[in-house]
Design a protein around this motif. Structure first.
Motif, PDB file in Angstrom:
ATOM      1  N   ILE A 153       0.827  -1.218   0.000  1.00 48.83           N
ATOM      2  CA  ILE A 153       0.000   0.000   0.000  1.00 48.83           C
ATOM      3  C   ILE A 153       0.858   1.264   0.000  1.00 48.83           C
ATOM      4  CG2 ILE A 153      -0.270   0.042   2.524  1.00 48.83           C
ATOM      5  CD1 ILE A 153      -2.949   1.075  -0.036  1.00 48.83           C
ATOM      6  N   LEU A 156       1.984   1.953  -3.503  1.00 49.90           N
ATOM      7  CA  LEU A 156       0.853   2.440  -4.285  1.00 49.90           C
ATOM      8  C   LEU A 156       0.561   3.906  -3.988  1.00 49.90           C
ATOM      9  CD1 LEU A 156      -1.521  -0.650  -4.004  1.00 49.90           C
ATOM     10  CD2 LEU A 156      -0.276   0.130  -6.021  1.00 49.90           C
ATOM     11  N   LEU A 157       0.628   4.236  -2.702  1.00 48.50           N
ATOM     12  CA  LEU A 157       0.337   5.618  -2.311  1.00 48.50           C
ATOM     13  C   LEU A 157       1.388   6.579  -2.853  1.00 48.50           C
ATOM     14  CD1 LEU A 157      -0.895   5.122   1.357  1.00 48.50           C
ATOM     15  CD2 LEU A 157      -2.241   5.898  -0.597  1.00 48.50           C
ATOM     16  N   SER A 161       0.625   9.470  -5.541  1.00 52.59           N
ATOM     17  CA  SER A 161       0.916  10.870  -5.219  1.00 52.59           C
ATOM     18  C   SER A 161       1.845  11.483  -6.248  1.00 52.59           C
ATOM     19  CB  SER A 161       1.551  10.967  -3.829  1.00 52.59           C
ATOM     20  OG  SER A 161       0.666  10.455  -2.849  1.00 52.59           O
ATOM     21  N   GLN A 194       6.974  19.951  -2.359  1.00 51.56           N
ATOM     22  CA  GLN A 194       5.818  19.906  -1.457  1.00 51.56           C
ATOM     23  C   GLN A 194       5.313  18.476  -1.346  1.00 51.56           C
ATOM     24  OE1 GLN A 194       3.142  23.059  -3.115  1.00 51.56           O
ATOM     25  NE2 GLN A 194       2.531  23.215  -0.973  1.00 51.56           N
ATOM     26  N   VAL A 195       5.242  17.844  -2.484  1.00 51.97           N
ATOM     27  CA  VAL A 195       4.751  16.466  -2.497  1.00 51.97           C
ATOM     28  C   VAL A 195       5.701  15.557  -1.719  1.00 51.97           C
ATOM     29  CG1 VAL A 195       4.220  14.490  -3.967  1.00 51.97           C
ATOM     30  CG2 VAL A 195       3.492  16.777  -4.637  1.00 51.97           C
ATOM     31  N   ASP A 197       7.509  16.428   0.860  1.00 52.75           N
ATOM     32  CA  ASP A 197       7.197  16.646   2.274  1.00 52.75           C
ATOM     33  C   ASP A 197       5.975  15.829   2.673  1.00 52.75           C
ATOM     34  OD1 ASP A 197       9.268  18.397   2.680  1.00 52.75           O
ATOM     35  OD2 ASP A 197       8.074  20.189   2.284  1.00 52.75           O
ATOM     36  N   PHE A 198       4.992  15.915   1.814  1.00 54.80           N
ATOM     37  CA  PHE A 198       3.743  15.181   2.048  1.00 54.80           C
ATOM     38  C   PHE A 198       4.014  13.682   2.216  1.00 54.80           C
ATOM     39  CE2 PHE A 198       0.329  12.712  -0.012  1.00 54.80           C
ATOM     40  CZ  PHE A 198      -0.754  13.064   0.779  1.00 54.80           C
ATOM     41  N   LEU A 199       4.822  13.160   1.314  1.00 53.02           N
ATOM     42  CA  LEU A 199       5.116  11.721   1.357  1.00 53.02           C
ATOM     43  C   LEU A 199       5.875  11.349   2.627  1.00 53.02           C
ATOM     44  CD1 LEU A 199       6.098  10.971  -2.350  1.00 53.02           C
ATOM     45  CD2 LEU A 199       4.051  10.243  -1.118  1.00 53.02           C
ATOM     46  N   GLY A 201       6.032  12.895   5.487  1.00 51.55           N
ATOM     47  CA  GLY A 201       5.147  12.995   6.655  1.00 51.55           C
ATOM     48  C   GLY A 201       4.149  11.858   6.699  1.00 51.55           C
ATOM     49  N   GLY A 202       3.594  11.542   5.549  1.00 55.39           N
ATOM     50  CA  GLY A 202       2.584  10.501   5.483  1.00 55.39           C
ATOM     51  C   GLY A 202       3.142   9.146   5.864  1.00 55.39           C
ATOM     52  N   ALA A 205       3.813   8.889   9.548  1.00 56.69           N
ATOM     53  CA  ALA A 205       2.561   8.742  10.304  1.00 56.69           C
ATOM     54  C   ALA A 205       2.030   7.316  10.205  1.00 56.69           C
ATOM     55  CB  ALA A 205       1.525   9.736   9.788  1.00 56.69           C
ATOM     56  N   MET A 206       2.201   6.707   9.031  1.00 53.40           N
ATOM     57  CA  MET A 206       1.750   5.330   8.857  1.00 53.40           C
ATOM     58  C   MET A 206       2.548   4.391   9.761  1.00 53.40           C
ATOM     59  SD  MET A 206       1.020   4.613   4.864  1.00 53.40           S
ATOM     60  CE  MET A 206       0.642   2.878   4.866  1.00 53.40           C
ATOM     61  N   GLY A 209       1.198   4.983  13.190  1.00 57.18           N
ATOM     62  CA  GLY A 209      -0.183   4.500  13.311  1.00 57.18           C
ATOM     63  C   GLY A 209      -0.147   3.023  13.504  1.00 57.18           C
TER      64      GLY A 209
END
Lengths: 209, 209
Positions: A153, A156-157, A161, A194-195, A197-199, A201-202, A205-206, A209
């Motif tokens: 996953i 894929l993410l 993105s 930006q993307v 950074d997004f990745l 951080g994401g 977090a995963m 989590g």
DNA sequence: TAGCAACTTTGCAGGCGCTGCATTTATATA
DNA sequence: TATATAAATGCAGCGCCTGCAAAGTTGCTA
């Protein structure tokens, strides 16, 4: 080997003519698509405009659609090559960054192509389908980076993105023509970062989590 | 209103017959596609198997392709409806969660459809194109949530991620048939929640970046 | 229940994309 | 110049799809 000296007729008249014919057909088609619409232009008319027999078109293109898309597809092939042949240690993200950095701004024909596609919903769908090929390509490459399966996953993410980012950048390259501010490579890179950074951080977090 | 009592002949014989014919055509087509391949099955043959005239098929379906995809498309329409009519205060993500929660597992025909599509690269591309319609739909909806334009990079990223998650879940629903462990709704929800963590973390990181 | 109106199904003719195959024409090589 | 190779063409034909008008059904009502 003595026979082939200074002058290099490697690419004979034949090859040159072929290349030329192909381009003539593509240009003629593009002009007519832009002028009268894609559906309204028949292969017979394109052949006439390009001064070849209708049958000849299929010696150069797989289909009517292919006349419009083949050039753009080259782009994807190049990216694919960069992903396959990237140096050990460099990531998929690096490769994409480099690719975006090298992107040339669209020329007149590119714009015309975009115009033709945007005027026809069915063509828009077909374009999407072509672009969608990018995603599994990236996904596989990323999975290699991560050392996981392609259906992980996370891979894929990341692929999704990055594809979205890529699409957004190329969209803006075109939209810039119609009124917006010019989009520079710096701007594109800024979006890409930006993307990233997004990745980052994401993914963190995963993990948590 | 006294005329329409207990018995409700609202849906007359006509409608029922139409529905039935449509289904007959679709089923006949699907069987033949699965048996002999999509390209190898002609509309004339489908018509014969369904005991209608070839011309009649086009009274029910827009194209050959549509015979195969129309049912699956219903799915997307339903999701679209849920997004449009979702209660104020609920987000796009909530709507998608609910949708996945309600997804029925694939029946025999669904599996057959998938098999037909997977056996034909051109069909796979067309399926991708159809699924790709999901992304702008979600993007718009998310942009509303966020109060931004549809081309906001955040909306695009969220839409792309959610689409990827959705695709992954439906893929697994099918792959589960061929050897893997059964995929439950709980499993699907777990993936979705992972993606939500990913999104939250990613968005926060973008904010900071 | 007969007859009319609305709707569905069908047939026909034809356009268009695309293909296989054989032939003609052009290019390259000996 | 003669010959091998490759490109361009012509032709016949398949299959998807469409518009249009005729024929067949169904549903309602006088």
């Amino acid at each position: 080997m003595s026979s082939l000296d200074s002058t290099q007729p490697k690419i004979g008249l034949r090859e040159r003519k072929k290349q030329q014919t192909r381009e003539t057909i593509a240009r003629a088609a593009l002009r007519m698509f832009a002028l009268r619409g894609y559906d309204e232009t028949t292969l017979a008319e394109i052949a006439e405009a390009a001064e070849v027999a209708p049958r000849t078109i299929f010696a150069y293109f797989d289909s009517k659609e292919d006349i419009l898309f083949s050039e753009e597809s080259e782009y994807l092939n190049e990216l694919k090559r960069m992903l396959d042949e990237r140096a050990a240690g460099t990531t998929t993200v690096d490769a994409l960054r480099e690719f975006v950095g090298c992107m040339k701004s669209p020329d007149e024909d590119d714009k015309l192509r975009k115009k033709v596609i945007m005027a026809n919903p069915a063509l828009q769908m077909k374009m999407r389908a072509r672009h969608a090929q990018l995603e599994p390509m990236l996904g596989e490459s990323i999975a290699r980076d991560l050392g996981t399966d392609a259906d992980d996953i996370r891979a894929l993410l990341i692929a999704a993105s990055m594809t979205a980012a890529f699409e957004s950048v190329s969209d803006q390259f075109f939209q810039a023509e119609s009124g917006g501010e010019p989009v520079t490579h710096e701007h594109a890179m800024a979006i890409l970062d930006q993307v990233l950074d997004f990745l980052r951080g994401g993914l963190e977090a995963m993990q948590r989590g």
